[in-house]
Motif scaffolding. Structure first.
Motif, PDB file in Angstrom:
ATOM      1  N   UNK A 145       0.880  -1.167   0.000  1.00  0.00           N
ATOM      2  CA  UNK A 145       0.000   0.000   0.000  1.00  0.00           C
ATOM      3  C   UNK A 145       0.918   1.217   0.000  1.00  0.00           C
ATOM      4  N   UNK A 146       0.716   2.112  -0.948  1.00  0.00           N
ATOM      5  CA  UNK A 146       1.511   3.326  -1.058  1.00  0.00           C
ATOM      6  C   UNK A 146       0.745   4.453  -0.383  1.00  0.00           C
ATOM      7  N   UNK A 147       1.407   5.161   0.533  1.00  0.00           N
ATOM      8  CA  UNK A 147       0.756   6.245   1.276  1.00  0.00           C
ATOM      9  C   UNK A 147       1.597   7.512   1.132  1.00  0.00           C
ATOM     10  N   UNK A 148       1.033   8.522   0.488  1.00  0.00           N
ATOM     11  CA  UNK A 148       1.688   9.839   0.437  1.00  0.00           C
ATOM     12  C   UNK A 148       1.388  10.562   1.740  1.00  0.00           C
ATOM     13  N   UNK A 149       2.346  11.322   2.234  1.00  0.00           N
ATOM     14  CA  UNK A 149       2.145  12.078   3.462  1.00  0.00           C
ATOM     15  C   UNK A 149       3.121  13.250   3.501  1.00  0.00           C
ATOM     16  N   UNK A 150       2.909  14.167   4.443  1.00  0.00           N
ATOM     17  CA  UNK A 150       3.874  15.265   4.589  1.00  0.00           C
ATOM     18  C   UNK A 150       5.265  14.715   4.913  1.00  0.00           C
ATOM     19  N   UNK A 151       6.284  15.505   4.633  1.00  0.00           N
ATOM     20  CA  UNK A 151       7.658  15.089   4.934  1.00  0.00           C
ATOM     21  C   UNK A 151       7.785  14.748   6.420  1.00  0.00           C
ATOM     22  N   UNK A 152       8.390  13.597   6.694  1.00  0.00           N
ATOM     23  CA  UNK A 152       8.676  13.196   8.077  1.00  0.00           C
ATOM     24  C   UNK A 152      10.130  12.765   8.159  1.00  0.00           C
ATOM     25  N   UNK A 153      10.804  13.296   9.154  1.00  0.00           N
ATOM     26  CA  UNK A 153      12.205  12.935   9.372  1.00  0.00           C
ATOM     27  C   UNK A 153      12.384  12.160  10.661  1.00  0.00           C
ATOM     28  N   UNK A 197       6.039  11.963  12.420  1.00  0.00           N
ATOM     29  CA  UNK A 197       5.067  10.993  11.908  1.00  0.00           C
ATOM     30  C   UNK A 197       3.831  10.888  12.798  1.00  0.00           C
ATOM     31  N   UNK A 198       3.995  11.143  14.061  1.00  0.00           N
ATOM     32  CA  UNK A 198       2.877  11.018  15.011  1.00  0.00           C
ATOM     33  C   UNK A 198       1.737  11.981  14.701  1.00  0.00           C
ATOM     34  N   UNK A 199       2.010  13.034  13.929  1.00  0.00           N
ATOM     35  CA  UNK A 199       0.969  13.999  13.587  1.00  0.00           C
ATOM     36  C   UNK A 199      -0.188  13.357  12.830  1.00  0.00           C
ATOM     37  N   UNK A 200       0.077  12.280  12.092  1.00  0.00           N
ATOM     38  CA  UNK A 200      -0.992  11.634  11.329  1.00  0.00           C
ATOM     39  C   UNK A 200      -1.041  10.126  11.561  1.00  0.00           C
ATOM     40  N   UNK A 201      -0.519   9.667  12.683  1.00  0.00           N
ATOM     41  CA  UNK A 201      -0.484   8.238  12.994  1.00  0.00           C
ATOM     42  C   UNK A 201      -1.867   7.614  13.055  1.00  0.00           C
ATOM     43  N   UNK A 247      21.221   7.430   1.458  1.00  0.00           N
ATOM     44  CA  UNK A 247      20.094   8.246   1.921  1.00  0.00           C
ATOM     45  C   UNK A 247      20.579   9.308   2.904  1.00  0.00           C
ATOM     46  N   UNK A 248      19.732  10.311   3.085  1.00  0.00           N
ATOM     47  CA  UNK A 248      20.002  11.371   4.045  1.00  0.00           C
ATOM     48  C   UNK A 248      19.307  11.051   5.363  1.00  0.00           C
ATOM     49  N   UNK A 249      19.682  11.735   6.437  1.00  0.00           N
ATOM     50  CA  UNK A 249      18.970  11.531   7.703  1.00  0.00           C
ATOM     51  C   UNK A 249      17.465  11.745   7.503  1.00  0.00           C
ATOM     52  N   UNK A 250      16.679  10.906   8.148  1.00  0.00           N
ATOM     53  CA  UNK A 250      15.238  10.974   8.009  1.00  0.00           C
ATOM     54  C   UNK A 250      14.687  10.092   6.909  1.00  0.00           C
ATOM     55  N   UNK A 251      15.567   9.455   6.143  1.00  0.00           N
ATOM     56  CA  UNK A 251      15.135   8.588   5.037  1.00  0.00           C
ATOM     57  C   UNK A 251      15.648   7.157   5.177  1.00  0.00           C
ATOM     58  N   UNK A 252      16.158   6.785   6.351  1.00  0.00           N
ATOM     59  CA  UNK A 252      16.685   5.434   6.545  1.00  0.00           C
ATOM     60  C   UNK A 252      15.551   4.432   6.395  1.00  0.00           C
ATOM     61  N   UNK A 259      11.151  10.671   2.126  1.00  0.00           N
ATOM     62  CA  UNK A 259      10.392  10.734   3.376  1.00  0.00           C
ATOM     63  C   UNK A 259       9.059  11.475   3.232  1.00  0.00           C
ATOM     64  N   UNK A 260       8.532  11.504   2.012  1.00  0.00           N
ATOM     65  CA  UNK A 260       7.211  12.080   1.763  1.00  0.00           C
ATOM     66  C   UNK A 260       6.191  11.009   1.391  1.00  0.00           C
ATOM     67  N   UNK A 261       6.560   9.760   1.615  1.00  0.00           N
ATOM     68  CA  UNK A 261       5.663   8.641   1.338  1.00  0.00           C
ATOM     69  C   UNK A 261       6.108   7.451   2.174  1.00  0.00           C
ATOM     70  N   UNK A 262       5.204   6.498   2.316  1.00  0.00           N
ATOM     71  CA  UNK A 262       5.522   5.228   2.958  1.00  0.00           C
ATOM     72  C   UNK A 262       4.953   4.108   2.104  1.00  0.00           C
ATOM     73  N   UNK A 263       5.641   2.985   2.123  1.00  0.00           N
ATOM     74  CA  UNK A 263       5.165   1.777   1.473  1.00  0.00           C
ATOM     75  C   UNK A 263       4.918   0.771   2.589  1.00  0.00           C
TER      76      UNK A 263
END
Length: 178
Positions: free
Chosen positions: A24-32, A37-41, A101-106, A140-144
């Motif tokens: 499932x692909x989920x677009x979301x605001x940038x999270x580092x 991420x807790x803003x929309x958990x 990757x950069x910090x926040x994208x591990x 870090x603007x999406x999650x799979x």
């Protein structure tokens, strides 16, 4: 398999499709961070996770440590379990060199970048076997979101077979070659 030098978000999705891994692909605001991420958990369809790239005291061996996002990483305890004198966080330069990757994208998707196999993947027992797991697809603007068994299958396709840190402090091999 997708070329290691060409890994990006599209390549991750292509690889999942090639391996027949449902996601499932989920677009979301940038999270580092987990705090971001807790803003929309409440609306997120997967377990919130931390993905930490750690290194041993010599800086020659790396560990990708995956744990529940609500748990604090006990680096001292983890070092003892792994028989390391100490563990510390990889620097931003080491993140880029090791995982691309950069910090926040591990993310475990980034291990394809490391052709050296100098990374051991550790999955904490707090990571659900029943709930979907959400990982950044190298941005870090999406999650799979995928299942734990599919995560193991994906990692095996890269040649990685994670160990699990159990509450009894033993390492147990999770995945076996397919």
């Amino acid at each position: 398999m997708v070329g290691l030098n060409k890994m990006d978000e599209n390549a991750v999705l292509t690889l999942l499709n090639e391996l027949g891994i449902p996601y499932q692909y989920v677009s979301h605001p940038e999270v580092k961070t987990v705090a971001d991420h807790r803003r929309f958990t409440a609306t997120f369809p997967a377990q919130l996770l931390k993905n930490l790239l750690l290194k041993n005291s010599s800086g020659k061996h790396f560990y990708l440590y995956i744990l529940d996002g609500n748990h604090k990483a006990d680096l001292r305890g983890l070092a003892l379990q792994l028989e390391e004198s100490r563990l510390s966080f990889a620097s931003p330069a080491e993140l880029m060199e090791t995982l691309g990757v950069e910090p926040g994208c591990v993310t475990p998707f980034a291990v394809a970048h490391s052709g050296k196999r100098d990374i051991q993947i550790i999955i904490d027992s707090s990571v659900s076997a029943r709930q979907s797991l959400g990982f950044h697809p190298l941005v870090n603007t999406a999650s799979v979101c995928i299942s734990r068994s599919d995560l193991l299958r994906l990692l095996a396709s890269y040649g990685y077979f994670p160990a699990e840190i159990q509450s009894d402090s033993l390492l147990r091999l999770l995945a076996h070659p397919l």
